[in-house]
Motif scaffolding. Structure first.
Motif, short mmCIF file in Angstrom:
data_model
loop_
_atom_site.label_atom_id
_atom_site.label_comp_id
_atom_site.label_asym_id
_atom_site.label_seq_id
_atom_site.Cartn_x
_atom_site.Cartn_y
_atom_site.Cartn_z
N TYR A 161 0.86 -1.18 0.00
CA TYR A 161 0.00 0.00 0.00
C TYR A 161 0.90 1.23 0.00
CZ TYR A 161 -3.37 3.52 1.57
OH TYR A 161 -4.16 4.63 1.66
N LYS A 171 -3.43 6.81 -4.80
CA LYS A 171 -3.52 5.61 -3.95
C LYS A 171 -2.98 4.40 -4.70
CE LYS A 171 -6.86 3.05 -1.10
NZ LYS A 171 -8.29 2.96 -0.72
N TRP A 172 -2.13 3.62 -4.03
CA TRP A 172 -1.64 2.36 -4.59
C TRP A 172 -2.05 1.23 -3.66
CZ3 TRP A 172 0.55 -0.17 -8.57
CH2 TRP A 172 1.13 -1.42 -8.31
N VAL A 173 -2.77 0.24 -4.22
CA VAL A 173 -3.11 -0.99 -3.51
C VAL A 173 -2.65 -2.15 -4.38
CG1 VAL A 173 -4.94 -2.40 -2.51
CG2 VAL A 173 -5.10 0.10 -2.40
N GLU A 223 -2.87 -5.48 -4.61
CA GLU A 223 -3.77 -6.49 -5.17
C GLU A 223 -4.69 -5.93 -6.24
OE1 GLU A 223 -3.14 -5.98 -2.06
OE2 GLU A 223 -2.47 -7.86 -1.15
N GLU A 224 -5.01 -4.63 -6.16
CA GLU A 224 -5.92 -4.02 -7.12
C GLU A 224 -5.23 -3.52 -8.37
OE1 GLU A 224 -7.98 -0.94 -5.05
OE2 GLU A 224 -8.87 -2.29 -3.57
N GLN A 225 -3.94 -3.19 -8.28
CA GLN A 225 -3.29 -2.48 -9.38
C GLN A 225 -2.07 -3.17 -9.99
OE1 GLN A 225 -3.37 1.05 -6.64
NE2 GLN A 225 -3.63 2.16 -8.56
N GLU A 235 -2.56 -4.23 -13.79
CA GLU A 235 -2.46 -3.13 -14.75
C GLU A 235 -1.01 -2.64 -14.87
OE1 GLU A 235 -4.01 1.46 -15.51
OE2 GLU A 235 -4.71 0.36 -13.75
#
Length: 300
Positions: free
Chosen positions: A212, A220-222, A224-226, A229
């Motif tokens: 994170y 924002k950097w997460v 698992e979400e990014q 990409e």
């Protein structure tokens, strides 16, 4: 798929003395410190009295915080100092360490195994005809990987969103007798998207993303979400041949298999390449192996 276990073997200025009960006792140069380590689930080998006698700096978490804390220092223990790293292939680095409120000191010792790989790979690219390989280091922290690539003759772009950390990296470059690294203080995702629009290409891409984080402008950097990409965009930036990738993941619960599957999905260059994946670890004086992250790397 074969998994590799890698540990740095040429550190003279670093030693894991003991670990256990959620802590580790380490020597960086002349400074011995004790700090939290959630992966150390076993019992320590040394008695508590020896930990107390040897540690000149002890990190204590602040009440109500999982991350922040303070260092308790014995008289004469410095707040900042330098350590060196040298390997048999000729890589020689000097880096400043410092005691931060997040328990970190400026380097992750297990990453020396990747520094060796980066240095050797850039030398091989140059020997194969790529005179000045272009290397991009994302989430670059204090720059150990950037320095390794630069020392081997690469043209390095170093990206981190925290300006004081980039300043720290520049100090390490100068202390190591190197020059010419391009410094970028920016959110990594924003930078990569812009490079794709510019149709830029790199011979090497290094990624060491946190679980994170926040960008320079609050992005924002997460992980698992990014991360999917991010790797897809990096694939567009990577040369199709004479190239390499180093991906490091140190979030607890992430596996080497996950790293390999991510890379296989994002990088067509990885297909048929000699991809290597596994865990990075350090071993203490009693032989206990402390895992400190998973990696995926390949060269084509």
């Amino acid at each position: 798929m074969e998994l590799s276990l890698l540990t740095p073997e040429q550190w003279k200025d670093y030693e894991l003395l003991d670990c256990g009960d959620g802590r580790k006792l380490e020597r960086f140069g002349t400074v011995v410190m004790a700090r939290p380590e959630p992966q150390a689930l076993w019992r320590p080998s040394l008695p508590e009295a020896e930990w107390e006698a040897r540690a000149g700096a002890v990190f204590r978490k602040s009440k109500g915080s999982d991350e922040r804390g303070e260092w308790l220092l014995r008289r004469g223990t410095p707040q900042q100092w330098f350590v060196g790293y040298r390997n048999a292939a000729g890589l020689s680095l000097k880096m400043r360490l410092g005691l931060t409120s997040f328990k970190h000191v400026g380097i992750f010792p297990e990453q020396a195994a990747n520094w060796d790989y980066i240095y050797d790979t850039v030398l091989k690219l140059r020997a194969g005809g790529t005179e000045r390989p272009e290397v991009l280091n994302l989430f670059a922290y204090t720059g150990g990987a950037s320095l390794a690539a630069c020392a081997a003759g690469a043209r390095v772009t170093h990206v981190d969103s925290v300006r004081p950390t980039v300043t720290w990296s520049r100090e390490n470059m100068e202390a190591s007798g190197l020059e010419g690294i391009r410094w970028v203080v920016e959110d990594a995702m924003k930078f990569v998207r812009r490079e794709v629009r510019r149709s830029r290409r790199y011979n090497g891409i290094i990624l060491d993303p946190p679980s994170y984080g926040r960008g320079a402008d609050g992005e924002k950097w997460v992980l698992e979400e990014q991360i999917g990409e991010m790797l897809s965009l990096c694939s567009e930036l990577l040369e199709r041949e004479n190239c390499f990738v180093v991906l490091n993941l140190y979030s607890m619960g992430l596996s080497a298999l996950l790293a390999r599957t991510l890379a296989d999905s994002a990088f067509p260059q990885a297909a048929g390449a000699a991809a290597q994946q596994g865990e990075l670890y350090v071993e203490d004086a009693a032989g206990k192996r402390l895992p400190l992250g998973v990696f995926l790397r390949f060269r084509r």
